[in-house]
Design a protein around this motif. Structure first.
Motif, short mmCIF file in Angstrom:
data_model
loop_
_atom_site.label_atom_id
_atom_site.label_comp_id
_atom_site.label_asym_id
_atom_site.label_seq_id
_atom_site.Cartn_x
_atom_site.Cartn_y
_atom_site.Cartn_z
N GLY A 142 0.20 -1.32 -0.14
CA GLY A 142 -0.16 -0.04 -0.36
C GLY A 142 0.75 1.48 0.10
N GLN A 143 2.38 1.11 -0.32
CA GLN A 143 2.86 2.32 -0.06
C GLN A 143 3.39 2.97 -1.64
N GLU A 144 2.81 1.98 -3.10
CA GLU A 144 3.41 2.46 -3.61
C GLU A 144 3.10 3.96 -4.14
N ILE A 145 2.23 4.59 -4.38
CA ILE A 145 1.54 5.78 -4.39
C ILE A 145 2.67 7.30 -3.86
N ALA A 146 2.93 6.78 -2.65
CA ALA A 146 3.08 7.89 -1.05
C ALA A 146 4.35 7.71 -1.22
N VAL A 147 5.11 6.69 -1.71
CA VAL A 147 6.30 6.58 -1.90
C VAL A 147 7.13 7.00 -3.62
N ALA A 148 5.78 6.91 -4.57
CA ALA A 148 6.38 7.41 -5.37
C ALA A 148 6.32 8.74 -6.35
N ILE A 173 6.47 0.41 -10.99
CA ILE A 173 6.23 0.06 -9.93
C ILE A 173 6.02 -1.64 -10.19
N LYS A 174 7.28 -1.74 -9.75
CA LYS A 174 7.15 -3.16 -9.75
C LYS A 174 6.72 -4.20 -8.99
N ASP A 175 5.63 -5.63 -9.63
CA ASP A 175 4.64 -5.95 -8.48
C ASP A 175 6.09 -7.32 -7.86
N ASP A 176 5.75 -7.73 -6.84
CA ASP A 176 6.62 -9.06 -6.61
C ASP A 176 5.39 -10.35 -6.91
N LEU A 177 6.23 -11.58 -7.04
CA LEU A 177 5.51 -12.67 -7.24
C LEU A 177 3.99 -12.77 -7.15
N ALA A 178 3.23 -12.48 -5.73
CA ALA A 178 2.51 -12.72 -4.98
C ALA A 178 0.43 -11.16 -5.65
N GLY A 179 1.78 -10.34 -6.41
CA GLY A 179 1.59 -9.24 -7.25
C GLY A 179 0.98 -8.07 -6.20
N ILE A 180 1.79 -7.60 -5.00
CA ILE A 180 1.79 -7.21 -4.32
C ILE A 180 2.76 -5.75 -5.10
N PRO A 181 2.79 -4.56 -5.22
CA PRO A 181 3.66 -3.21 -5.45
C PRO A 181 4.74 -4.08 -4.42
#
Length: 300
Positions: free
Chosen positions: A264-270, A283-291
């Motif tokens: 849930g931090q992708e927007i704030a960090v971007a 913004i790249k997702d991990d294998l679980a589909g989480i940014p």
């Protein structure tokens, strides 16, 4: 004569490897450990000094007293939710076997997302690139990149000298000590005064768990990972704020930065990265589909 179906299986013979593994599985399952079978096999292998895959071939072998005591001690530690990696003292990351200690974070598969992101955005993997890993810990990110970028040289920075000793040891064991160096520092602040040219690649997996959420994490994390490697402050973004301010000053004109982020931090960090003067690339997702990773470059 005892019916065949009721006979004890050879691997379950009292004192055998099979009996010990099956008993450990039962104990782990009762403790609510989801990876009970894998953990039992890995710990048995460590007690025997063999590879985990070889445990199946030793099921009928009787454990000697020393092996039995070692395995029993490790089973007790795992039942207390200590991670297997901490019990055996090492963890595989990017196909590299890395030593860890009580002072280091256990390298996690989701952090490999940063390595993948950097490699996907690196056109020339044979170039003599300069790599910086801020908050290097065990050295996992830096050493994974060294294994792929064969002409690159790197610096790993961490605030804890004991952690740096672990990272240096991993670099030496893996044959990367000639291309890496490690130094104590508060993120990149110590590098700025003497910086002559920027780094081509900067990576970091900073603490990003909100302080109030740490105790609610899985026991393996909350009880055994060093808190300083987890605690990102009230909103989990304290360290990202520092990095966003420093990275533009450390990065080469056409350099690439990759930061690990929490759920849930992708927007704030971007937004932080953009406001620092860098251009967010992906913004790249991990294998679980989480940014999991924000990548950025200097604005052209």
């Amino acid at each position: 004569m005892t019916p065949v179906a009721e006979r004890r299986r050879p691997q379950d013979s009292p004192g055998s490897v099979g009996a010990a593994v099956n008993a450990a599985i039962d104990e782990f399952e009762r403790a609510g450990i989801e990876t009970a079978r894998l953990d039992a096999r890995v710990l048995a292998a460590h007690a025997l000094g063999i590879e985990p895959a070889a445990v199946f071939d030793r099921f009928e072998t009787l454990l000697n007293r020393s092996e039995s005591e070692r395995l029993a001690a490790m089973v007790r530690r795992r039942k207390a939710r200590e991670p297997v990696a901490r019990i055996v003292g090492e963890r595989e990351f990017w196909s590299l076997s890395l030593r860890i200690s009580a002072d280091t974070l256990v390298p996690r598969p989701e952090s490999e997302t940063l390595v993948e992101a950097v490699l996907q955005l690196t056109d020339d993997r044979q170039a003599p690139l300069r790599v910086l890993d801020l908050g290097t810990g065990s050295g996992c990110l830096l050493l994974a990149l060294m294994s792929e970028l064969l002409e690159a040289r790197g610096i790993g920075v961490d605030v804890c000298e004991r952690v740096l000793a672990v990272a240096e040891g991993n670099a030496e064991r893996l044959g990367f000590s000639a291309r890496t160096e490690f130094q104590t520092g508060d993120w990149g602040s110590g590098l700025l005064p003497a910086l002559k040219c920027g780094f081509d690649i900067i990576v970091s997996n900073p603490p990003y768990i909100a302080s109030g959420e740490i105790d609610d994490l899985a026991p393996e994390v909350a009880l055994f990972d060093p808190r300083r490697a987890l605690d990102g402050g009230t909103d989990g973004l304290n360290c990202h704020n520092v990095l966003a301010a420093q990275i533009p000053l450390l990065l080469a004109t056409d350099g690439l930065a990759a930061l690990e982020i929490g759920t849930g931090q992708e927007i704030a960090v971007a937004r932080l990265v953009h406001e620092s003067g860098l251009q967010v690339i992906d913004i790249k997702d991990d294998l679980a589909g989480i940014p999991r990773c924000v990548t950025a470059r200097h604005v052209a």
